[in-house]
Design an enzyme around this catalytic site. Sequence first.
Site, PDB file in Angstrom:
ATOM      1  CG  HIS A  49       3.842  -8.139   7.920  1.00  0.00           C
ATOM      2  ND1 HIS A  49       2.589  -7.773   7.465  1.00  0.00           N
ATOM      3  CD2 HIS A  49       3.624  -8.839   9.065  1.00  0.00           C
ATOM      4  CE1 HIS A  49       1.671  -8.252   8.293  1.00  0.00           C
ATOM      5  NE2 HIS A  49       2.275  -8.895   9.262  1.00  0.00           N
ATOM      6  CB  SER A  93      -0.282  -8.799  11.155  1.00  0.00           C
ATOM      7  OG  SER A  93       0.193 -10.009  10.646  1.00  0.00           O
ATOM      8  CG  ASP A 137       3.044  -6.260   4.460  1.00  0.00           C
ATOM      9  OD1 ASP A 137       3.508  -7.411   4.352  1.00  0.00           O
ATOM     10  OD2 ASP A 137       2.147  -5.969   5.271  1.00  0.00           O
TER      11      ASP A 137
END
Lengths: 408, 408
Positions: free
Chosen positions: B382, B183, B349
């Site tokens: 995610h 991320s 995601d």
Amino acid sequence: MKNVNKNSDPKRKKKYESPDSLTSVGWTEPHVITLADESNPLLLDCGEELAPISVEYEMYGEMNQNKDNVILLLHALSGDAHAAGWDKKALEMGRSWRVDRPGWWDAMIGPGKALDTNKYCIICSNVLGSCYGTTGPASIDPETGVPYGLTFPIVTVGDWVRLQERLVSYLGIEKLYAVIGGSLGGQQALEWSLAYPDRVERAVILASSARLSAQGLAFNAVARNSILNDTNFNGGNYYDGDQPAQGLAIARMLGHITYLSETAMRDKFGRRYRKNGNRPGFHLGVDFEVESYLEYQGQSFVSRFDANSYLYITRAMDYYDAADRGGGDLDRACKNARARFLLISFSSDWLYTPEQTKELAFALYRTKKDVSYVEIPSTYGHDAFLLEVDEITPLISKFLKGDTNHGI
Amino acid sequence: MKNVNKNSDPKRKKKYESPDSLTSVGWTEPHVITLADESNPLLLDCGEELAPISVEYEMYGEMNQNKDNVILLLHALSGDAHAAGWDKKALEMGRSWRVDRPGWWDAMIGPGKALDTNKYCIICSNVLGSCYGTTGPASIDPETGVPYGLTFPIVTVGDWVRLQERLVSYLGIEKLYAVIGGSLGGQQALEWSLAYPDRVERAVILASSARLSAQGLAFNAVARNSILNDTNFNGGNYYDGDQPAQGLAIARMLGHITYLSETAMRDKFGRRYRKNGNRPGFHLGVDFEVESYLEYQGQSFVSRFDANSYLYITRAMDYYDAADRGGGDLDRACKNARARFLLISFSSDWLYTPEQTKELAFALYRTKKDVSYVEIPSTYGHDAFLLEVDEITPLISKFLKGDTNHGI
């Protein structure tokens, strides 16, 4: 990255038709009628009885003698009864947002349009709990003499439809030629076909489904929390002071994210900055174009919507599940329907996805209903049901004429 | 609808390894070091100079004599330096949330694990602007004697990496064996490989991309607005009173929607109600399971995070665009990189989508970098970079050993 200027997007910047145009319904005036009083209150799904209830509605086109040419149009979360034409008394009634634009589905309603007012009489009424003329949390509670606020009972899509049935019956309409709606309006159209199977000939359901997804519930929860957390919210009693404007604006900003597809956001705004030669301003305020867009959407919404209504209507949206009529089984719920159905989804809609619309289409198909399902390729996301006029017009026109469109 | 009880989800309910386990890094202690002072301030991208700056970091495994076995691990938005093992002083330091669980990537770090502490020395430091030991808005501004609050300068991913470089140099490490992050951590890993091409041998970038999408910017804007609109926010000066807890909780709720896929939300919660025999409670409060989940996530976050830090870190996330190094051209920006890259995305995601990761992979591929790209099928959204341990472990292990995984 494609950099389409938002002003160059023809579907979003369509020139409004003037009220004098031959294909406009022209100037409109709302009607207001009392549909529940002490002697005849509306029994709500939550168990409470509500009265009095006033309902605001508009009509376009003429009812024929048999009253069998009526289309009931159902509006979505932030919509109202003013679906087409130009509101004659908007200024006078302090509804300034209606002054410089026609009703929310004007492109679809009028002489020669998809909902052809030369043939059909279109009726649209404001839902219970809203803030556009129908009784809602901002209305005065006759028992207290002050606005209901959060003492207003929880309302549901089922309640809305039962109230609409009162309007339809009052107008002497036995069977609706069609019920039509997009998004939350589509769920009302569906509910009509299940609650009053003998009174609906056709149902057009756009960008909608049998129920909101878990993700949709989650977004609504965040939106409501944002309103409830506003300094001015004051337990819903804010009508004699400042509105919880910023909380409502945030809720609306979030809503708009779910109405646009990721592609549409990328195409419209990308990562462009507002100023500073397209470079970061190094601050926490509005710096990107997309932030500016959301800010604008949020701020313009608070001048035209009531925060309490937003709480109640999103809750109705949460609670609706067509399968409830079948004890949780959607097929069973669909069994009693007798209408012909046209279901339209949009490929990039991620609030009510094509998969969800298809789930409903298949339930209707399995229960041997007359159902057509069309998925329209569109980058507009959920907003497409308001924007893809050229694509949905022939589908809806043909369907209303009685022709079958497509199979599933 | 599949009704998987959330407690039955093995990846989410994995038993924590005890500190005594042979494959745990055991008890850990944070180090704190001053890396900028008046004589040597950090020049930030916004143009300001900042000093003093303290940095909290942790180390797992031993540095070898040549100091060429060091992996720099980069944390994401709400992460910290405590990536593995059990924090010995957590209770003492008032970090209660660290008492009953190990570091945020514990499953990946330890003897014999993907980041094998028998071979590698793993370093993780808390980012500038955070609230976990590194200088941030809650730190005392020496000029005023009170917390910085919003007078803290805007920080960027570039600033973070320059500060990390000071740490790495201080520790005498010339070249990092690898930089790894997911991320926002993945963007730091990327930035390392572009800013210090000669000091990074390998870069592992998970669930990340060259830049946040317009939709991601939009979500961050709503989250920040929710904090800024909290009654207690008080222009960021809330440290001697109540925190803007509810605003921060709402921001976190929204974050969690974007961390879970729609499928994961459906599988975990569906439309189940909390009580009332799975029927609506007819109120505006927490009624659905998914609402209860978000409420819990929001409330537990406010006890461990600072609202101002949330503002600053999301802004850094917004501003990062790897293409800036190439004047807006990502290929050009990638040209100077010399690391070998492993990029991993997760199919569901939707915050940093596989398409976005792929865009970066292709830019690296076109500029003839040694790059492997893997998309892992996962329903976890995610969050998958924290949960799909069994899938990413062999990929990362092999990559760190020097084996090539796959082509693009």
